[in-house]
Design an enzyme around this catalytic site. Structure first.
Site, PDB file in Angstrom:
ATOM      1  N   HIS A   3       0.846  -1.197   0.000  1.00  0.00           N
ATOM      2  CA  HIS A   3       0.000   0.000   0.000  1.00  0.00           C
ATOM      3  C   HIS A   3       0.879   1.243   0.000  1.00  0.00           C
ATOM      4  O   HIS A   3       1.821   1.339   0.781  1.00  0.00           O
ATOM      5  CB  HIS A   3      -0.908   0.019   1.230  1.00  0.00           C
ATOM      6  N   ASP A  63     -15.020   2.887   7.309  1.00  0.00           N
ATOM      7  CA  ASP A  63     -13.962   3.743   6.762  1.00  0.00           C
ATOM      8  C   ASP A  63     -14.453   4.487   5.531  1.00  0.00           C
ATOM      9  O   ASP A  63     -14.112   5.654   5.331  1.00  0.00           O
ATOM     10  CB  ASP A  63     -12.716   2.932   6.421  1.00  0.00           C
ATOM     11  N   ARG A  95     -14.131  12.977   6.221  1.00  0.00           N
ATOM     12  CA  ARG A  95     -12.848  13.656   6.516  1.00  0.00           C
ATOM     13  C   ARG A  95     -12.403  14.513   5.350  1.00  0.00           C
ATOM     14  O   ARG A  95     -11.845  15.600   5.530  1.00  0.00           O
ATOM     15  CB  ARG A  95     -11.779  12.604   6.850  1.00  0.00           C
ATOM     16  N   SER A 108      -7.473   4.068   9.021  1.00  0.00           N
ATOM     17  CA  SER A 108      -8.190   3.956   7.746  1.00  0.00           C
ATOM     18  C   SER A 108      -7.479   2.958   6.830  1.00  0.00           C
ATOM     19  O   SER A 108      -8.090   2.020   6.294  1.00  0.00           O
ATOM     20  CB  SER A 108      -8.247   5.352   7.103  1.00  0.00           C
ATOM     21  N   LYS A 161      -8.539  -1.469   6.259  1.00  0.00           N
ATOM     22  CA  LYS A 161      -8.822  -2.074   4.951  1.00  0.00           C
ATOM     23  C   LYS A 161      -7.826  -3.190   4.650  1.00  0.00           C
ATOM     24  O   LYS A 161      -8.189  -4.244   4.144  1.00  0.00           O
ATOM     25  CB  LYS A 161      -8.760  -0.997   3.858  1.00  0.00           C
TER      26      LYS A 161
HETATM   27  N1  URA Z   1      -5.598   6.604   2.333  1.00  0.00           N
HETATM   28  C1  URA Z   1      -6.580   6.003   3.026  1.00  0.00           C
HETATM   29  O1  URA Z   1      -7.068   4.933   2.662  1.00  0.00           O
HETATM   30  N2  URA Z   1      -7.011   6.600   4.154  1.00  0.00           N
HETATM   31  C2  URA Z   1      -6.508   7.772   4.600  1.00  0.00           C
HETATM   32  O2  URA Z   1      -6.936   8.240   5.623  1.00  0.00           O
HETATM   33  C3  URA Z   1      -5.491   8.385   3.860  1.00  0.00           C
HETATM   34  C4  URA Z   1      -5.058   7.764   2.722  1.00  0.00           C
END
Ligand code: URA
Length: 428
Positions: free
Chosen positions: A87, A166, A173, A188, A192
């Site tokens: 990621h 999320d 957000r 967040s 995931k």
């Molecule tokens: N990427 C995400 O999935 N969440 C965040 O809060 C920031 C970047």
């Protein structure tokens, strides 16, 4: 009617007054927000209190778990090989996922790469892949599994069942100025990734003017927080903190970046993209505990390119079809001779976005061919009249806005400004 065990206002006031949230409060507020019992304005206030007053590691871990519990958890245990995932926190010209997923697969480890779309100046992996004729991002869990088992890698959209708390909170957000809070970013991303069920995870945490965390120390803190969350959840996790002061590679824009990714898979491509791709691949293979060949060899011998083609075909795409080209090009010319002093990732990212490569609101379409291509790097000698960059767009009326974004984003002088090393740190 069921009675709620807490009032949202009390949870908000507790965080406002620097108190620790209890496990029960966290579980409830995340669940109640997902159910629609806690209103958007209440969650906005809580997110702002978290941004201003922070959270302890224990609070962040509980918040992450509550977000995981809001949806399904996937499992790849039926697969015949181990899995590893990567990621990136998002950058300009960051097309690394495209060559990385088939490369790691070519070396013996399966890569379930559940990805998102771009918002703002950073591009999204799915938008890039959709520049390929016929390629489909949406797969059912069974289809995902079938592509992964047959090709070794899948890049597709994360389904709506994964951490729905999320999805709702991230959208909130985004419009309430509460994105850049380490507890909220870490929970967040990691909710995931943990829900996705990978056995190993490599994080690429970007730092520099084109990243969320422009300060390396803040990026290190985010990386440390995420690595600890992953390891506590049983996912072998490592983070590289990498440079995003200068954009990656030579292109920012969807089809332009696919072209560059295919160059890397064909054994060529820009040195920084190749270096980071190989390094991340090595980390993923080490964490997964197996490798059938070295990633640099898989780029040279064509096996990574072969996996790419099979992976694209498995999702309806034609890997040999010509990539879309924007209808209009504008060349940015050096107005004098000298040394390119800097090339700011943020300026290039905003220019690409304004040319149509990105979107200002969720759900907007993007232009496949739009973006910026640059031909020089900081430190290069340039000659008056030389083309420094080419801007690509289907809507030429956007070019003046893109040029505004590039104002100050590069310069010609006598010496290059200091820049970050490509790999700033490694956190394990
Ligand atoms: N990427 C995400 O999935 N969440 C965040 O809060 C920031 C970047």
């Amino acid at each position: 009617m069921s009675v709620e065990p807490f009032a949202a206002v009390d949870v908000i006031a507790a965080k406002r007054d620097h108190q620790l949230l209890t496990d029960a409060q966290i579980d409830w507020v995340v669940d109640a927000y997902t159910r629609g019992v806690v209103a958007d304005e209440q969650m906005s206030a809580l997110a702002m209190a978290i941004l201003l007053n922070g959270m302890t590691r224990a609070e962040i871990a509980r918040w992450t778990q509550a977000m995981i519990n809001s949806g399904e958890r996937m499992s790849w245990s039926r697969l015949s090989r181990p899995t590893a995932d990567k990621h990136s926190t998002g950058g300009v010209g960051d097309k690394i996922t495209l060559p990385l997923a088939p490369l790691v697969a070519a070396c013996g480890v399966a890569v379930p790469q559940l990805s998102g779309r771009g918002l703002g100046h950073t591009g999204g992996t799915l938008d890039k892949m959709e520049a390929i004729a016929g390629w489909r991002a949406a797969l059912s869990n069974e289809q995902m599994f079938a592509v992964l088992e047959s090709t070794g890698a899948v890049i597709c959209a994360a389904g709506s069942g994964l951490a729905p708390a999320d999805k709702k909170l991230y959208a909130l957000r985004d419009v309430t100025g509460t994105v850049p809070a380490i507890p909220l970013i870490a929970s967040s991303i990691m909710s995931k990734k943990i829900a996705e069920g990978t056995g190993a995870l490599v994080l690429d945490v970007k730092t520099g003017n084109g990243a969320f965390m422009s300060e390396p120390d803040r990026a290190r803190e985010l990386a440390r927080t995420m690595v600890d969350l992953g390891q506590a959840a049983g996912v072998r996790t490592v983070a590289l903190v990498t440079a995003m002061d200068v954009p990656l590679g030579r292109t920012a824009g969807n089809a332009l970046e696919v072209r560059e990714a295919v160059e890397v898979l064909s054994g060529g491509g820009p040195a920084d993209v190749v270096e980071l791709t190989v390094l991340l691949a090595e980390e993923m293979l080490t964490l997964a505990g197996t490798r059938t060949k070295h990633p640099a060899d898989a780029l040279r011998d064509g096996s990574a390119l072969e996996v790419w083609k099979r992976m694209v075909r498995a999702q309806g795409g034609d890997p040999d079809a010509p990539l879309p080209v924007a209808g209009h090009q504008h060349h940015v010319i050096a107005e004098r001779s000298g040394v390119l002093t800097h090339l700011h990732a943020m300026g290039i990212g905003v220019a690409a976005w304004r040319l149509g490569a990105g979107r200002a609101r969720q759900g907007e379409p993007v232009q496949a061919g739009a973006g910026v291509e640059w031909f020089v790097q900081p430190g290069d000698l340039v000659v008056e009249g030389q083309t420094l960059m080419t801007l690509h767009t289907d809507t030429p009326e956007r070019i003046p806005l893109a040029l505004q974004a590039l104002d100050g984003a590069y310069g010609i002088g006598t010496a290059a400004h200091a820049r970050l090393p490509l790999i700033v740190d490694r956190i394990s």
